[in-house]
Design a protein around this motif. Structure first.
Motif, mmCIF file in Angstrom:
data_model
loop_
_atom_site.group_PDB
_atom_site.id
_atom_site.type_symbol
_atom_site.label_atom_id
_atom_site.label_comp_id
_atom_site.label_asym_id
_atom_site.label_seq_id
_atom_site.Cartn_x
_atom_site.Cartn_y
_atom_site.Cartn_z
ATOM 1 N N GLY A 1 0.809 -1.211 0.000
ATOM 2 C CA GLY A 1 0.000 0.000 0.000
ATOM 3 C C GLY A 1 0.843 1.261 0.000
ATOM 4 O O GLY A 1 0.557 2.218 -0.734
ATOM 5 N N THR A 2 1.907 1.296 0.804
ATOM 6 C CA THR A 2 2.761 2.486 0.843
ATOM 7 C C THR A 2 3.541 2.644 -0.457
ATOM 8 O O THR A 2 3.733 3.763 -0.944
ATOM 9 C CB THR A 2 3.738 2.424 2.031
ATOM 10 O OG1 THR A 2 4.582 1.265 1.910
ATOM 11 C CG2 THR A 2 2.982 2.348 3.338
ATOM 12 N N GLY A 3 3.980 1.508 -1.027
ATOM 13 C CA GLY A 3 4.651 1.582 -2.326
ATOM 14 C C GLY A 3 3.708 2.068 -3.405
ATOM 15 O O GLY A 3 4.091 2.844 -4.283
ATOM 16 N N GLY A 4 2.445 1.610 -3.334
ATOM 17 C CA GLY A 4 1.452 2.107 -4.279
ATOM 18 C C GLY A 4 1.201 3.586 -4.110
ATOM 19 O O GLY A 4 1.030 4.320 -5.090
ATOM 20 N N ALA A 5 1.204 4.063 -2.849
ATOM 21 C CA ALA A 5 1.015 5.492 -2.599
ATOM 22 C C ALA A 5 2.136 6.311 -3.221
ATOM 23 O O ALA A 5 1.909 7.398 -3.774
ATOM 24 C CB ALA A 5 0.938 5.754 -1.096
ATOM 25 N N VAL A 6 3.363 5.792 -3.152
ATOM 26 C CA VAL A 6 4.498 6.484 -3.776
ATOM 27 C C VAL A 6 4.257 6.636 -5.272
ATOM 28 O O VAL A 6 4.444 7.717 -5.853
ATOM 29 C CB VAL A 6 5.805 5.710 -3.512
ATOM 30 C CG1 VAL A 6 6.942 6.280 -4.347
ATOM 31 C CG2 VAL A 6 6.168 5.763 -2.039
ATOM 32 N N ARG A 7 3.838 5.556 -5.886
ATOM 33 C CA ARG A 7 3.661 5.581 -7.338
ATOM 34 C C ARG A 7 2.443 6.407 -7.751
ATOM 35 O O ARG A 7 2.505 7.195 -8.705
ATOM 36 C CB ARG A 7 3.508 4.146 -7.845
ATOM 37 C CG ARG A 7 3.378 4.027 -9.350
ATOM 38 C CD ARG A 7 3.453 2.581 -9.777
ATOM 39 N NE ARG A 7 3.502 2.462 -11.213
ATOM 40 C CZ ARG A 7 3.680 1.315 -11.855
ATOM 41 N NH1 ARG A 7 3.845 0.209 -11.172
ATOM 42 N NH2 ARG A 7 3.712 1.277 -13.175
ATOM 43 N N GLU B 1 7.815 9.292 -0.191
ATOM 44 C CA GLU B 1 8.845 8.340 -0.615
ATOM 45 C C GLU B 1 9.702 7.895 0.574
ATOM 46 O O GLU B 1 10.003 6.705 0.723
ATOM 47 C CB GLU B 1 9.720 8.976 -1.690
ATOM 48 C CG GLU B 1 11.061 8.298 -1.945
ATOM 49 C CD GLU B 1 10.946 6.891 -2.489
ATOM 50 O OE1 GLU B 1 11.978 6.207 -2.575
ATOM 51 O OE2 GLU B 1 9.820 6.461 -2.826
ATOM 52 N N PHE B 2 10.071 8.827 1.439
ATOM 53 C CA PHE B 2 10.898 8.477 2.595
ATOM 54 C C PHE B 2 10.115 7.599 3.568
ATOM 55 O O PHE B 2 10.682 6.697 4.191
ATOM 56 C CB PHE B 2 11.382 9.746 3.301
ATOM 57 C CG PHE B 2 12.390 9.479 4.377
ATOM 58 C CD1 PHE B 2 13.678 9.093 4.053
ATOM 59 C CD2 PHE B 2 12.046 9.609 5.715
ATOM 60 C CE1 PHE B 2 14.615 8.824 5.051
ATOM 61 C CE2 PHE B 2 12.974 9.348 6.722
ATOM 62 C CZ PHE B 2 14.264 8.960 6.375
ATOM 63 N N GLY B 3 8.816 7.833 3.694
ATOM 64 C CA GLY B 3 7.989 6.981 4.546
ATOM 65 C C GLY B 3 7.981 5.544 4.074
ATOM 66 O O GLY B 3 8.019 4.604 4.889
#
Length: 368
Positions: free
Chosen positions: A42-48, A81-83
């Motif tokens: 989910g966090t990787g998807g948020a980055v993208r 991105e840092f998160g």
């Protein structure tokens, strides 16, 4: 006061009994590992999906001069991105905890100490590689992380070979840790290559596989060791594996579709040139086949009262929700929130399918 000793169970069968607190800790961290691997998708998807893929322009630092993002420079994209990078550290710590607990329970202190020596050697080798590569103007950080990855793989091979029992749990625990380290390396390469869409897609697919591995660990943790026999008819097992192929094809085309659409991770990143509209239709075809196969398996399992019937019911519901979200996001022009939900649901569907496959067999009865 000494720890309370527990009798042999599906988790501890075949090894000297350990304290119940260590077994409970393993179960807790195993669940945390599965949950964190799902969250990081989910966090990787948020980055993208927020265009924050290059929010930190460098790696492993956020900028050439700073480990953390500078709000005035990177803004909210740098924080997102840092998160996600911080979440990688959390996932790694939890995966390491699972490995250490498994080694203590099934290899004893000797196996645990051997793994720690490998870890120390890997860290020393990685530092040495970094020191050598830096003056030669080679990519020092990726080289150092690659050396550390090799050390982790070597430790895993030795642990699996020397563990007297429950090698399945030891292997799955190490695979998760190896995957996390490899994912950190792939994530760095993703940034250094300017968000190459194929590497980004591989990064997501690898994360999805880690969700499946942690799900498999949870299943095997509750399963007795020893020989196993098929618990379903041969035709049912064959159809289940064909369903897995349909699921894999659906996910691959889904990754290609996302990489060809508007969510590449950064507004200036070039896509890989495929027509997103055509790929969206191609992606839906194996998706509908997958839904039909899962529905067929679910009905058959309940009629025949087969072992994986309850998990198949969960899977058919997950697939139907996926189909609904997929149609909805296509009609709404791919809003980021729906795309992110679609990505997370895909990983949960794959994890549920993994549980179904593991339920196709059962332990051979002791009297047999």
């Amino acid at each position: 006061m000494p720890d309370t000793m527990i009798p042999a169970t599906s988790t501890t069968q075949g090894v000297p009994p350990r304290s119940s607190s260590w077994v409970r800790a393993l179960k807790v961290f195993a669940w945390l590992s599965f949950i964190s691997e799902t969250i990081i998708i989910g966090t990787g998807g948020a980055v993208r999906l927020t265009g924050s893929g290059l929010g930190c322009s460098d790696w492993p630092l956020c900028t050439p001069d700073s480990l953390v993002p500078i709000l005035e420079v990177q803004g909210i994209h740098g924080i997102i991105e840092f998160g996600n990078r911080l979440m990688t550290g959390v996932v790694g710590i939890i995966a390491l905890a699972v490995v250490l607990l498994v080694l203590y329970l099934f290899s004893g202190k000797r196996g645990l100490v051997n793994a720690l020596w490998f870890a120390l050697g890997g860290i020393v080798a990685a530092v040495a590689a970094f020191a050598i590569a830096t003056p030669l103007h080679f990519p020092a950080s990726p080289i150092a992380l690659a050396v550390l990855l090799v050390a982790v793989i070597a430790a895993a091979v030795r642990s699996v070979r020397t563990t007297p029992t429950r090698r399945d749990l030891v292997l799955l625990a190490w695979l998760t840790l190896i995957g996390v380290v490899a994912q950190a390396l792939v994530g760095g390469i993703t940034v250094l290559t300017g968000l190459n869409p194929f590497i980004v897609g591989f990064h997501y697919t690898s994360s999805l596989l880690l969700v499946c591995i942690t799900a498999a660990f949870l299943v095997r943790l509750k399963t007795s060791p020893g020989p196993r026999e098929r618990a379903v008819p041969a035709w049912f097992a064959a159809v289940t594996h064909v369903t897995g192929l349909a699921l894999a094809v659906t996910i691959v085309f889904g990754v290609l579709t996302t990489g060809s659409g508007p969510h590449s991770g950064d507004a200036d990143v070039l896509r890989h040139g495929f027509d997103a509209t055509v790929l969206a239709h191609v992606h839906s075809w194996p998706g509908y086949i997958l839904a039909a196969l899962v529905l067929f398996l679910t009905v058959s399992a309940w009629v025949l009262r087969l072992e994986p019937r309850r998990w198949l019911l969960v899977l058919v519901l997950a697939i139907l929700v996926q189909v609904g979200v997929g149609i909805w996001q296509a009609r709404e022009g791919l809003p980021p929130l729906l795309v992110g939900i679609h990505m997370v649901l895909a990983s949960l569907s794959a994890a549920t399918y993994t549980v179904v496959v593991l339920r196709l067999k059962r332990p051979v009865p002791v009297d047999a």
